[in-house]
Design an enzyme around this catalytic site. Structure first.
Site, PDB file in Angstrom:
ATOM      1  N   TYR A 116       0.841  -1.203   0.000  1.00 26.30           N
ATOM      2  CA  TYR A 116       0.000   0.000   0.000  1.00 26.30           C
ATOM      3  C   TYR A 116       0.872   1.247   0.000  1.00 26.30           C
ATOM      4  O   TYR A 116       1.936   1.264   0.643  1.00 26.30           O
ATOM      5  CB  TYR A 116      -0.882   0.052   1.253  1.00 26.30           C
ATOM      6  CG  TYR A 116      -2.055  -0.893   1.219  1.00 26.30           C
ATOM      7  CD1 TYR A 116      -3.296  -0.469   0.755  1.00 26.30           C
ATOM      8  CD2 TYR A 116      -1.935  -2.202   1.673  1.00 26.30           C
ATOM      9  CE1 TYR A 116      -4.382  -1.333   0.739  1.00 26.30           C
ATOM     10  CE2 TYR A 116      -3.008  -3.066   1.661  1.00 26.30           C
ATOM     11  CZ  TYR A 116      -4.235  -2.622   1.194  1.00 26.30           C
ATOM     12  OH  TYR A 116      -5.314  -3.485   1.175  1.00 26.30           O
ATOM     13  N   TYR A 155      -0.693  -9.934   0.424  1.00 20.84           N
ATOM     14  CA  TYR A 155       0.359  -9.386   1.292  1.00 20.84           C
ATOM     15  C   TYR A 155       0.277  -9.993   2.692  1.00 20.84           C
ATOM     16  O   TYR A 155      -0.783 -10.450   3.122  1.00 20.84           O
ATOM     17  CB  TYR A 155       0.290  -7.855   1.346  1.00 20.84           C
ATOM     18  CG  TYR A 155      -1.005  -7.283   1.868  1.00 20.84           C
ATOM     19  CD1 TYR A 155      -1.225  -7.136   3.239  1.00 20.84           C
ATOM     20  CD2 TYR A 155      -2.005  -6.870   0.998  1.00 20.84           C
ATOM     21  CE1 TYR A 155      -2.408  -6.606   3.707  1.00 20.84           C
ATOM     22  CE2 TYR A 155      -3.192  -6.340   1.462  1.00 20.84           C
ATOM     23  CZ  TYR A 155      -3.388  -6.210   2.828  1.00 20.84           C
ATOM     24  OH  TYR A 155      -4.566  -5.693   3.279  1.00 20.84           O
ATOM     25  N   HIS A 168      -7.276  -8.223  -2.685  1.00 17.53           N
ATOM     26  CA  HIS A 168      -8.606  -7.621  -2.540  1.00 17.53           C
ATOM     27  C   HIS A 168      -8.548  -6.143  -2.858  1.00 17.53           C
ATOM     28  O   HIS A 168      -7.495  -5.513  -2.784  1.00 17.53           O
ATOM     29  CB  HIS A 168      -9.145  -7.832  -1.122  1.00 17.53           C
ATOM     30  CG  HIS A 168      -8.287  -7.215  -0.059  1.00 17.53           C
ATOM     31  ND1 HIS A 168      -7.200  -7.860   0.476  1.00 17.53           N
ATOM     32  CD2 HIS A 168      -8.325  -6.006   0.535  1.00 17.53           C
ATOM     33  CE1 HIS A 168      -6.621  -7.086   1.369  1.00 17.53           C
ATOM     34  NE2 HIS A 168      -7.274  -5.937   1.419  1.00 17.53           N
ATOM     35  N   HIS A 170     -10.535  -2.653  -1.574  1.00 19.46           N
ATOM     36  CA  HIS A 170     -11.470  -2.074  -0.606  1.00 19.46           C
ATOM     37  C   HIS A 170     -12.483  -1.197  -1.335  1.00 19.46           C
ATOM     38  O   HIS A 170     -12.092  -0.402  -2.197  1.00 19.46           O
ATOM     39  CB  HIS A 170     -10.715  -1.215   0.411  1.00 19.46           C
ATOM     40  CG  HIS A 170      -9.760  -1.973   1.274  1.00 19.46           C
ATOM     41  ND1 HIS A 170     -10.116  -2.478   2.505  1.00 19.46           N
ATOM     42  CD2 HIS A 170      -8.467  -2.317   1.095  1.00 19.46           C
ATOM     43  CE1 HIS A 170      -9.068  -3.089   3.047  1.00 19.46           C
ATOM     44  NE2 HIS A 170      -8.050  -3.013   2.207  1.00 19.46           N
TER      45      HIS A 170
END
Lengths: 247, 184
Positions: A116, A155, A168, A170
């Protein structure tokens, strides 16, 4: 002592055995996901049946809030992000199947390497200077949203030893009422990590859990360009009658 | 139709959901009040990665809201902020590393409360609560609660124009757990 995946698998099975059949949303008290332990209320929710409740209406967004290119996460920097280009599209519906029109959809995700663009993410996978991983759009008159992005990587996280989150995206969604608010995660089909993930498995009902997994749709794939996924979203919660009649 | 289940907001929403001015519903307005407080967990520790959203009636009692909470500059793409005229009724603020948040808004017309939606890492499904800006005898929610439970929903005046409202996700052995709401 640090739990192993075997421990977590056993806890998930034990939670499944006592789960209420047909329950859609995860139980907030779900020990296999360790962070829930101190962050769930122990008292029952107080049910509000007031037709005048403010929460039966909700926030609105418009073209002032969203720019057209916000929906293309591959075009936010000078260069091309690394990874597998995908489009994700679907409809946002209320529980009666009516489209949620002109409403805000927000997404965020890890990059193709599973990292991220957030200072708190210490996973030693590379950041991508051409990918932030945040996007937004407004649904159209059929409730449809579409994003172009990169397929996120899996991750590691520290819930237990050798814990890995399945890939995934969000999603944050608004309905016509604040009571329909939803934050959730979209998963990709066929991922062997699904069965081992205590966040996904917190949705004990298999049919409900399948709602969180997108379908690969070959007709949405673009030749020489991108792979296509379809994911429809159905919002829970009541809305004020006057709003439904007005739309 | 099968409803889509909730999942946690996780720890990494910070570059996607909060936006500049998200906590100031009435920028530059002299009548704005400040509501602030902490979010705590069941050990009494502050929660530094909670996200609070607020929805309320406008000062005129309107529940229609207005667009423009995250108004953008089409040239730079940056958030330009609310226009200072329309009252959008929507606020969004993440707690800071101390677990603290601050909201500035105008008191709603017709109702004594702000709607609140709480998200956090470790919270698999968001929670609704309310900030009552004053004790409100006869309110259908407050009147169904014991005094101790009702008190968790009523903000405490600290000084003129400043109110304190904490969210306690779980009873910590000393402090009452916040009342959370479900809507039918």
């Amino acid at each position: 002592m640090e739990s192993t995946q075997t421990d977590i698998d056993a806890e998930i099975a034990a939670a499944d055995a006592v789960a209420l059949p047909g329950r859609i949303h995860p139980d907030r008290d779900y020990p296999p996901y360790r962070s829930t332990v101190l962050r769930h209320p122990k008292q029952s929710l107080v049910v509000v049946r007031d037709p005048e409740a403010v929460e039966l209406s909700g926030p609105v967004f418009g073209v002032t809030d969203v720019l057209g290119h916000d929906a293309d996460l591959t075009r936010q920097h000078r260069g091309e992000p690394l990874g597998e280009r995908i489009t994700v599209t679907g409809r946002v519906l209320d529980r009666d199947g009516h489209p949620i029109r002109g409403q805000l959809v927000e997404v965020w995700q890890a990059n193709a390497a599973g990292r991220y663009a957030h200072g708190g993410d210490r996973h030693p996978a590379p950041l991508d200077p051409n990918f932030t991983g945040a996007g937004r759009c407004l649904t159209d008159d059929e409730g449809r949203y579409t994003f172009t992005t990169m397929r996120p990587g899996a991750y590691p996280w520290r819930n237990h030893r050798n814990a890995w989150r399945p890939a995934h995206i969000h999603f944050s969604l608004f309905g016509t009422a604040f009571t329909q608010r939803l934050v959730t995660q979209m998963y990709f089909p066929g991922d062997p990590l699904h069965a081992r993930d205590p966040i996904l498995r917190a949705v004990a009902d298999e049919k409900a859990r399948r709602r969180l997994i997108a379908d690969y749709d070959h007709d949405l794939s673009v030749p020489e360009w991108s792979l296509g996924y379809r994911w429809d979203i159905v919002l829970d919660g009541p809305a004020a009658t006057w709003i439904e009649e007005g739309r | 139709m099968t409803v889509t289940p909730s999942q946690t907001v996780g720890p990494f929403y910070g570059y996607a959901l909060p936006f500049p001015g998200g906590a100031d519903l009435a920028p530059g307005h002299p009548g704005a009040i400040t509501v602030h407080g902490y979010v705590y967990d069941g050990a009494g520790a502050p929660v530094p990665d909670a996200l609070l959203e607020f929805w309320q009636a406008g000062p005129d009692g309107s529940r229609a809201g207005a667009t423009g909470s995250m108004r953008r500059d089409p040239v730079t793409g940056a958030v330009a902020g609310r226009d200072g005229v329309a009252f959008t009724g929507f606020g969004r603020v993440a707690t800071d590393p101390d677990g603290h948040y601050t909201l500035r808004t105008l008191p709603p017309g017709g109702t004594p409360y702000l709607g609140v939606c709480v998200f956090a890492r470790g919270l698999l499904h968001h929670l609704y609560t309310r900030v009552y800006l004053e004790s409100s005898p006869g309110d259908p929610v407050l009147s169904g609660l014991t005094a101790e439970r009702a008190a968790t929903l009523i903000a405490t005046p600290e000084r003129p124009g400043v109110l304190r409202f904490d969210v306690r996700l779980q009873y910590d052995g000393t402090h009452e757990e916040t009342v959370f709401l479900a809507f039918e």
